[in-house]
Design an enzyme around this catalytic site. Structure first.
Site, PDB file in Angstrom:
ATOM      1  N   SER A 195      44.137  50.155  44.144  1.00  0.00           N
ATOM      2  CA  SER A 195      44.303  48.715  43.943  1.00  0.00           C
ATOM      3  C   SER A 195      44.221  47.988  45.276  1.00  0.00           C
ATOM      4  O   SER A 195      45.050  48.210  46.170  1.00  0.00           O
ATOM      5  CB  SER A 195      45.651  48.416  43.286  1.00  0.00           C
ATOM      6  OG  SER A 195      45.913  47.023  43.412  1.00  0.00           O
ATOM      7  N   HIS A 251      40.295  48.813  41.724  1.00  0.00           N
ATOM      8  CA  HIS A 251      41.156  48.029  40.826  1.00  0.00           C
ATOM      9  C   HIS A 251      41.472  46.684  41.481  1.00  0.00           C
ATOM     10  O   HIS A 251      41.990  46.627  42.602  1.00  0.00           O
ATOM     11  CB  HIS A 251      42.435  48.821  40.556  1.00  0.00           C
ATOM     12  CG  HIS A 251      43.341  48.218  39.541  1.00  0.00           C
ATOM     13  ND1 HIS A 251      43.183  48.381  38.180  1.00  0.00           N
ATOM     14  CD2 HIS A 251      44.441  47.434  39.689  1.00  0.00           C
ATOM     15  CE1 HIS A 251      44.145  47.748  37.536  1.00  0.00           C
ATOM     16  NE2 HIS A 251      44.923  47.147  38.424  1.00  0.00           N
ATOM     17  N   ASP A 262      43.438  43.149  41.110  1.00  0.00           N
ATOM     18  CA  ASP A 262      44.565  42.504  40.428  1.00  0.00           C
ATOM     19  C   ASP A 262      44.505  40.989  40.584  1.00  0.00           C
ATOM     20  O   ASP A 262      44.661  40.460  41.682  1.00  0.00           O
ATOM     21  CB  ASP A 262      45.884  43.012  41.018  1.00  0.00           C
ATOM     22  CG  ASP A 262      46.190  44.428  40.571  1.00  0.00           C
ATOM     23  OD1 ASP A 262      46.197  44.678  39.358  1.00  0.00           O
ATOM     24  OD2 ASP A 262      46.413  45.285  41.450  1.00  0.00           O
ATOM     25  N   MET A 264      46.301  37.517  39.654  1.00  0.00           N
ATOM     26  CA  MET A 264      47.597  36.963  39.213  1.00  0.00           C
ATOM     27  C   MET A 264      47.576  35.455  39.349  1.00  0.00           C
ATOM     28  O   MET A 264      47.160  34.931  40.384  1.00  0.00           O
ATOM     29  CB  MET A 264      48.719  37.522  40.092  1.00  0.00           C
ATOM     30  CG  MET A 264      48.786  39.026  40.117  1.00  0.00           C
ATOM     31  SD  MET A 264      50.101  39.554  41.223  1.00  0.00           S
ATOM     32  CE  MET A 264      49.868  41.333  41.137  1.00  0.00           C
ATOM     33  N   HIS A 273      41.861  43.531  36.502  1.00  0.00           N
ATOM     34  CA  HIS A 273      43.094  43.446  35.712  1.00  0.00           C
ATOM     35  C   HIS A 273      43.559  41.992  35.751  1.00  0.00           C
ATOM     36  O   HIS A 273      44.083  41.525  36.768  1.00  0.00           O
ATOM     37  CB  HIS A 273      44.119  44.408  36.348  1.00  0.00           C
ATOM     38  CG  HIS A 273      45.466  44.380  35.714  1.00  0.00           C
ATOM     39  ND1 HIS A 273      46.573  44.959  36.306  1.00  0.00           N
ATOM     40  CD2 HIS A 273      45.911  43.858  34.531  1.00  0.00           C
ATOM     41  CE1 HIS A 273      47.624  44.802  35.524  1.00  0.00           C
ATOM     42  NE2 HIS A 273      47.252  44.128  34.449  1.00  0.00           N
ATOM     43  N   MET A 305      46.005  39.330  35.090  1.00  0.00           N
ATOM     44  CA  MET A 305      47.397  38.985  34.773  1.00  0.00           C
ATOM     45  C   MET A 305      47.484  37.466  34.752  1.00  0.00           C
ATOM     46  O   MET A 305      48.087  36.835  35.625  1.00  0.00           O
ATOM     47  CB  MET A 305      48.333  39.596  35.820  1.00  0.00           C
ATOM     48  CG  MET A 305      48.471  41.105  35.674  1.00  0.00           C
ATOM     49  SD  MET A 305      49.141  41.889  37.147  1.00  0.00           S
ATOM     50  CE  MET A 305      47.630  42.124  38.056  1.00  0.00           C
ATOM     51  N   MET A 350      51.259  49.445  31.899  1.00  0.00           N
ATOM     52  CA  MET A 350      51.979  49.036  33.115  1.00  0.00           C
ATOM     53  C   MET A 350      53.231  49.903  33.258  1.00  0.00           C
ATOM     54  O   MET A 350      54.071  49.930  32.359  1.00  0.00           O
ATOM     55  CB  MET A 350      52.384  47.556  33.022  1.00  0.00           C
ATOM     56  CG  MET A 350      51.238  46.561  33.032  1.00  0.00           C
ATOM     57  SD  MET A 350      50.093  46.739  34.398  1.00  0.00           S
ATOM     58  CE  MET A 350      51.177  46.589  35.808  1.00  0.00           C
ATOM     59  N   GLY A 391      52.973  44.801  44.060  1.00  0.00           N
ATOM     60  CA  GLY A 391      52.756  46.199  44.418  1.00  0.00           C
ATOM     61  C   GLY A 391      54.050  46.789  44.948  1.00  0.00           C
ATOM     62  O   GLY A 391      55.020  46.068  45.221  1.00  0.00           O
ATOM     63  N   ASP A 430      49.253  51.970  35.671  1.00  0.00           N
ATOM     64  CA  ASP A 430      49.247  51.005  36.775  1.00  0.00           C
ATOM     65  C   ASP A 430      50.668  50.721  37.251  1.00  0.00           C
ATOM     66  O   ASP A 430      51.443  50.075  36.534  1.00  0.00           O
ATOM     67  CB  ASP A 430      48.567  49.719  36.297  1.00  0.00           C
ATOM     68  CG  ASP A 430      48.301  48.744  37.425  1.00  0.00           C
ATOM     69  OD1 ASP A 430      48.608  49.062  38.595  1.00  0.00           O
ATOM     70  OD2 ASP A 430      47.793  47.647  37.129  1.00  0.00           O
TER      71      ASP A 430
END
Ligand code: DX5
Ligand code: ZN
Length: 215
Positions: free
Chosen positions: A7, A32, A34, A36, A65, A67, A136, A143, A174
């Site tokens: 990630s 990966h 992330d 957010m 991913h 979020m 998750m 992280g 994850d």
């Protein structure tokens, strides 16, 4: 042996190109990414221009991913920004089936992420439409958090559901993946391991990825 998805949430954002090139040369299978939004999760990471910049240097598929709330408004933009897999959160989708079809219509793989409190049984009517389920194993948003032990049992339950429904869905984990949790997760049935702080906090990230890959 599992697929490894480092990630980039834990990379050095002032040296994104250098860190992506390290991943290109490593045994990582995916990168990966992330995303957010500060609404679905209590943190903001980065958005489309950064994802697009990563894709420009990456030679491995970007596993994005999301979020975020209303992911349907952004999946096309993330596909254009280089995503090969897009995962949306179960908890953010009122029309999950439609959202998955929307991602697949873009010609990429569709994933569903589940928060720690969300039961895998909620996917029983839709598992055959999901390319990857992201379980998750921490509460999404940051992280470096502690692994939630209940995840092992969710992996087994999900594996059973996939077999029972004759689906070909991959199981991704994850959060909190490290040398202690990874072997147990693989044993329970995990296919893809995301690792952020464990990889980027290591003295030798390339070697750490190789070690996870060899499990
Ligand atoms: C958390 C993110 C994870 C995160 C994992 O919300 O979805 O991908 O980067 O970080 P570690 O591996 O440090 O737990
Ligand atoms: Zn993630």
């Amino acid at each position: 042996m599992a697929y490894i998805a480092p990630s980039v949430l834990s990379c050095d954002f002032a040296n994104i190109q250098r860190d992506i090139e390290m991943l290109n040369k490593s045994q990582a299978d995916y990168i990966h990414v992330d995303i957010m939004d500060g609404v679905f999760v209590p943190n903001i990471s980065f958005g489309l221009p950064v994802c697009e910049a990563m894709a420009r240097h990456a030679t491995k598929p970007l596993d994005v991913h999301l979020m975020i709330v209303h992911p349907e408004n952004y999946v096309e933009a993330f596909k254009k920004a280089g995503a090969s897999i897009i995962s949306v959160h179960y908890e953010a989708c009122n029309h999950l089936h439609r959202n998955l079809q929307q991602i697949k219509a873009l010609g990429i793989q569709a994933g569903v992420a589940l928060n720690p409190h969300t039961s895998v049984s909620l996917l029983s009517e839709i598992i055959q439409d999901i390319d990857m389920v992201c379980l998750m194993s921490v509460n999404p948003g940051f992280g470096g958090q502690k692994f939630i032990e209940n995840t092992y049992s969710k992996v087994s339950q999900l594996k059973n559901l996939i077999i029972q429904k004759n689906a070909s869905t991959k199981i991704e984990i994850d959060g909190g993946v490290n040398a202690e949790t990874a072997p147990k997760l693989i044993k329970a049935g995990a296919d893809v391991l995301v690792a952020g702080s464990y990889v980027f906090g290591a003295a030798n990230p390339t070697q750490t990825i190789a070690e996870l890959k060899s499990l």
